[in-house]
Design an enzyme around this catalytic site. Structure first.
Site, PDB file in Angstrom:
ATOM      1  N   GLU A 109       0.808  -1.222   0.000  1.00 12.46           N
ATOM      2  CA  GLU A 109       0.000   0.000   0.000  1.00 12.46           C
ATOM      3  C   GLU A 109       0.845   1.277   0.000  1.00 12.46           C
ATOM      4  OE1 GLU A 109      -3.115  -0.190   2.914  1.00 12.46           O
ATOM      5  OE2 GLU A 109      -3.502  -2.300   2.500  1.00 12.46           O
ATOM      6  N   GLY A 110       1.935   1.247  -0.749  1.00 12.04           N
ATOM      7  CA  GLY A 110       2.839   2.392  -0.819  1.00 12.04           C
ATOM      8  C   GLY A 110       4.114   2.103  -0.061  1.00 12.04           C
TER       9      GLY A 110
END
Length: 631
Positions: free
Chosen positions: A419-420
């Protein structure tokens, strides 16, 4: 674009930046503690007094969480999931019966309607039983179908899909591709308009829950923009070609999924054509909170194991907890766990009350939690010594406590990428942190801006900075502000002063490098890390003060003392570092100048591609999806 064509893979930096910038939420309609912190405006009033859950959300949580805890304790064998790399069917069915797949779905659609705070606490519980289980529930609800439909779905979509998911069907989010990670401009999956809908073609990589999901959120290109679609996984042309395996999270159901001429009706577009990337980023604003919540549960587990072992294990005539080298590690684990939990709880409640823009705070919590939890687990292994490195199965076979510290480290490692990645989160937060500066002075540092725009920007910037810079000279931290916080006031005064210093440093960086600042990733990363520590200091002080518990005040003081040392080091490193030297060395390294250093070892395997390529068309592999009996 036809099904036999593949989108071009070459995208230059300007194009990539343009796509990402177009998807940003550019307006700040609500106040943000994080945004103001980076501007040197220490708005403690935005998080103080400590937010509270409303009575109805608390009632729902009090009813559900004990049931979940009892189920996990009785029916989930984390060691079995690790050993077999498989979450049993009966665990899926039991969670479905409890309503765990509908925790974030509103009651009118069959869900439990938990608040963000209590949803994250439920994920922490599930993650403590099995990290793969926490990832399953998180990916399903935080980035899968429920969250984007909650924010952008039509009423018809909600009524058709959400009850199915609340009953226990699983969803997945399909964005990443073999050659597309954090750069969505390179997306190759296409959606071609046909009568009544679209035909989707492409290959998606690393789809968490992809092997068990019945409903998918798929991002695909419609012309030059990206659109989000709800796709039935049993639709013709959807093939789960592979289940991926990883360093940790061995029970993770993660897929390579091929889409060949998959028809999606018009009514299953989410939010309208061309809004896909914006939807993905908005979904992640809240969805990112689930990941640090499970980092908190990992910290709690490490604290429990570490303190009991250090009190019991005797070396050199005393428990190892009394040796300073170990004591400092225990203190770090306890303080950091309190800091992570304070940040996550605060962000969740900011999200629940809907009065603040929390995009920066949520991103900071993800960044901070994933980095610090990894260090916490590493320190636990060091405290445990050889037993920390040994597997739980091996320990248990000798009659010792089967404590899976090495597994925890492996499971946590992905959080710095999920997620990043840490590097992307630094850039994302930095972009939001300098947003005000770019709004007033962006054209001055933009080499492509014409002279007329530069002149107007110069006048606008002169007015802004003439008003703003004097505010960075003195503040509440200069004198005796925050005195109502008692022993914690000194740390809040430090944070306020450091906030102004951070704003001055950011301005100095912009003045020095101007348009080249975006390439100074080392500088920007340190700016973000300083802001993260200051946010953490603020959160723990407000939480501990609100609690009135002397033990919490002690933990807050411990955390702040450690965090302030880290901040001081980061401020020094802003201007005293080897960033430029490292960049020059990296260029030489990749050119092979130092390849003599690689001699004397057997070479790594060289067969296969660095990044796999794919050809459009129907799948030539068997479908390996797993169909759950309870669905």
């Amino acid at each position: 674009m036809t099904a036999t064509e593949q989108a071009p893979t070459h995208v230059d930096a300007a194009q990539a930046r343009q796509v990402a910038e177009a998807a940003r939420e550019t307006e700040w309609r609500k106040p943000s503690f994080g945004k103001q912190l980076f501007l040197g405006d220490f708005r403690l009033d935005l998080i103080n007094p400590w937010p509270q859950s409303d009575a109805e959300h608390q009632r729902r949580a009090d009813e559900f969480l004990p049931k979940l805890e009892a189920f996990l304790a009785e029916h989930v064998d984390g060691a079995q999931i690790e050993r077999e790399a498989w979450i049993p069917d009966e665990v899926f069915a039991g969670l479905a019966e409890l309503g765990a797949f509908g925790m974030k779905i509103a009651p009118e659609y069959g869900g439990l309607g938990l608040s963000n705070l209590h949803y994250c606490r439920a994920l922490g519980l599930a993650g403590s039983a099995s990290a793969a289980l926490g990832a399953l529930l998180s990916a399903h609800q935080s980035i899968g179908v429920p969250q984007p439909l909650k924010e952008f779905g039509t009423e018809d979509q909600k009524r058709r899909f959400l009850p199915r998911l609340a009953r226990g069907e699983v969803s997945a989010f399909l964005l990443t591709e073999p050659d597309v990670g954090s750069d969505p401009a390179r997306l190759q999956t296409t959606a071609t308009k046909v009568e009544g809908g679209y035909k989707l073609n492409g290959v998606k990589l690393w789809a968490t829950n992809g092997t068990v999901a019945t409903l998918l959120v798929v991002m695909a290109k419609t012309g030059k923009s990206i659109t989000a679609f709800i796709v039935e996984s049993e639709a013709d042309g959807v093939t789960v070609e592979r289940r991926n395996a990883f360093l940790g999270l061995r029970g993770l159901e993660n897929s390579v999924t091929r889409l060949h001429d998959v028809f999606v009706p018009d009514e299953d577009v989410i939010g309208g054509e061309g809004r896909g990337l914006r939807i993905a980023l908005a979904t992640l604003n809240t969805g990112r909170l689930s990941l640090p919540a499970m980092c908190v549960s990992a910290g709690k587990w490490c604290l429990n194991v570490g303190r009991r072992w250090a009190a019991e294990r005797v070396q050199w005539g005393a428990p190892v907890a009394e040796h300073e080298a170990v004591a400092s590690k225990l203190a770090f684990i306890a303080a950091t766990t309190y800091g992570m939990e304070s940040m996550v709880d605060l962000c969740c409640m900011l999200a629940d009350d809907d009065r603040n823009d929390f995009r920066i705070e949520a991103a900071i919590s993800k960044l901070y939690g994933s980095e610090k939890a990894w260090t916490v687990a590493d320190e636990l292994i060091q405290i445990r010594g050889g037993r920390g490195y040994e597997s739980a199965t091996s320990l248990g076979a000798r009659g010792e406590k089967p404590l899976a510290a090495e597994q925890l480290l492996r499971d946590l490692r992905i959080n710095r990428i999920f997620e990043g990645s840490t590097e992307i989160m630094h850039l994302f937060i930095a972009r939001e942190a300098v947003d005000k500066h770019l709004a007033v002075a962006g054209d001055i540092i933009d080499p492509k801006a014409p002279l007329g725009r530069k002149a107007k920007a110069a006048l606008r910037a002169a007015g802004f900075y003439a008003r703003w810079l004097p505010t960075l000279v003195v503040g509440r931290g200069t004198f005796w502000g925050f005195s109502s916080f008692g022993p914690l006031a000194t740390h809040l005064r430090y944070a306020e002063r450091a906030s102004r210093r951070l704003a001055r440093s950011t301005f100095a960086g912009m003045a020095r490098w101007q348009g080249k600042l975006e390439r100074k990733q080392g500088f920007l990363g340190r700016v973000v890390d300083i802001g993260a520590e200051l946010f953490a200091i603020s959160a723990v002080c407000v939480r501990a003060h609100h609690s009135g518990n002397p033990a919490e005040v002690e933990l807050a003081q411990l955390f702040c003392s450690q965090a302030r040392l880290r901040v001081d080091d980061l401020f020094h490193a802003l201007w005293h570092n080897t960033d430029a030297t490292d960049a020059r060395a990296a260029a030489l390294i990749t050119e092979g100048r130092y390849d003599f250093l690689e001699s004397g070892v057997l070479p790594p395997p060289d067969q296969g591609e660095w990044v796999s390529t794919w050809q459009p068309g129907p799948s030539e592999l068997p479908d390996v999806r797993r169909r759950l009996p309870h669905v």
